[in-house]
Enzyme design. Structure first.
Site, PDB file in Angstrom:
ATOM      1  N   HIS A 153       0.826  -1.201   0.000  1.00 13.63           N
ATOM      2  CA  HIS A 153       0.000   0.000   0.000  1.00 13.63           C
ATOM      3  C   HIS A 153       0.864   1.257   0.000  1.00 13.63           C
ATOM      4  CE1 HIS A 153       1.007  -0.528   4.250  1.00 13.63           C
ATOM      5  NE2 HIS A 153       0.709   0.747   4.439  1.00 13.63           N
ATOM      6  N   ASP A 164       0.369   5.155   1.784  1.00 14.35           N
ATOM      7  CA  ASP A 164      -0.431   5.741   2.863  1.00 14.35           C
ATOM      8  C   ASP A 164      -1.346   6.860   2.363  1.00 14.35           C
ATOM      9  OD1 ASP A 164       0.756   4.171   4.928  1.00 14.35           O
ATOM     10  OD2 ASP A 164       2.511   5.488   4.880  1.00 14.35           O
ATOM     11  N   HIS A 204       4.681   0.062   0.331  1.00  7.18           N
ATOM     12  CA  HIS A 204       5.374  -0.687   1.388  1.00  7.18           C
ATOM     13  C   HIS A 204       4.462  -1.742   2.002  1.00  7.18           C
ATOM     14  CE1 HIS A 204       3.616   2.905   3.297  1.00  7.18           C
ATOM     15  NE2 HIS A 204       3.520   2.197   4.405  1.00  7.18           N
ATOM     16  N   ARG A 256       4.597   6.844  13.559  1.00  5.44           N
ATOM     17  CA  ARG A 256       4.552   7.216  12.138  1.00  5.44           C
ATOM     18  C   ARG A 256       4.097   8.657  11.948  1.00  5.44           C
ATOM     19  NH1 ARG A 256       0.108   5.073   7.857  1.00  5.44           N
ATOM     20  NH2 ARG A 256      -0.998   6.818   8.791  1.00  5.44           N
TER      21      ARG A 256
END
Length: 288
Positions: A105, A107, A263, A278
């Site tokens: 995916h 983000d 990733h 994150r």
């Protein structure tokens, strides 16, 4: 002005990934250092830094150098900084909540203003291994895996990206989280992005659909859309040569270009404990 050649760079693979040595991210970066890191990011797509020691505020400060940190509408976050999301799993943390990022995916592509850079800081790493993260170079996939005819065809298409598509199945009905989700869903309706995206700095083209958030190709019927998307998704992990894999140590930091990569966080560490902080960085609204 500093260039990436002035950083201490160790190339990890020929097509993606580099480690930056001897740079302390807890200290304020100069404009030249920031420019050099951006140049390295455009060239290597993913940058790793060992032995960092950051507070949430310091991580946010690093993120803010490159753009506007995003506040996720449903993820938990650190007490100090709502823009620093906490990605934490382990049977002792919540036995009913298992890792959910073991899928390729990019983000927050469900945003009208999708991310430019991602940042992960490893806080707790499984003691018995596991929990590696992989990145794939979608520029190389576009260049190497698509015929000229397919590139031309895809260049005319757009795709829908949906916040609700992924998150709604994860929310328990009639829970407090569902009320929070419904509010976020209303604020984040589906958006459209090109299937092939051009990087604003390098002008390189890359594949910009992902299995997590992309729901359909707008210009095709449902069957055509599903078949084409499944084919494009399959290209992401088709060749290991277009990927790098990082084995985390505690206090590692990673910066990656969200425009040219996907990733995948391996979930093989469950039921061990893994905690990552994150930041997702959006293009700055005020560019002055």
């Amino acid at each position: 002005m500093a260039t990436s050649q002035e950083l201490n760079i160790e190339i990890l693979t020929p097509r993606i990934g580099a480690m930056i040595h001897n740079l302390d991210l807890s200290q304020p970066l100069t404009k030249d250092q920031k420019h050099a890191l951006e140049e390295a990011l455009y060239k290597y797509h993913v940058l790793f830094f060992r032995n960092q020691n950051l507070t949430s505020k310091q991580q946010s400060d690093v993120a803010r150098l490159f753009g506007d940190p995003h506040v996720h509408p449903v993820f938990s976050h650190t007490a100090e900084c709502p823009e620093v999301s906490v990605l934490e799993f382990g049977v002792d943390v919540d036995p009913d909540k298992k890792p959910d990022s073991d899928i390729w995916h990019t983000d927050v592509t469900w945003s009208k203003n999708p991310p430019i850079i991602g940042m992960l800081y490893a806080k707790i790493i499984p003691k018995q291994g596991g929990g590696d993260t992989l990145w794939a170079n979608t520029v190389e996939i576009y260049k190497q895996e698509l015929s000229n005819e397919m590139k031309e065809f895809l260049g005319k298409l757009t795709a829908e990206h949906s916040f609700a598509y992924t998150f709604q199945p994860l929310i328990k009905p009639n829970s407090a989280a569902m009320a929070q989700f419904m509010k976020a869903k209303e604020a984040n309706p589906p958006v459209t992005h090109p299937v092939i995206r051009e990087h604003p700095h390098t002008k390189e083209k890359c594949l910009y659909v992902n299995r997590t958030y992309t729901t359909k190709i707008n210009e095709l019927n449902e069957q055509e859309s599903n078949l084409l998307l499944q084919y494009l998704f399959s290209l992401i992990n088709k060749k290991p040569e277009f990927t790098c894999r990082w084995k985390w140590n505690e206090n590692d930091v990673c910066l990656w270009d969200e425009r040219t990569t996907q990733h995948y966080a391996t979930a093989d560490y469950w039921p061990q404990h893994r905690r990552m902080h994150r930041c997702v960085i959006m293009e700055r609204k005020d560019k002055s």
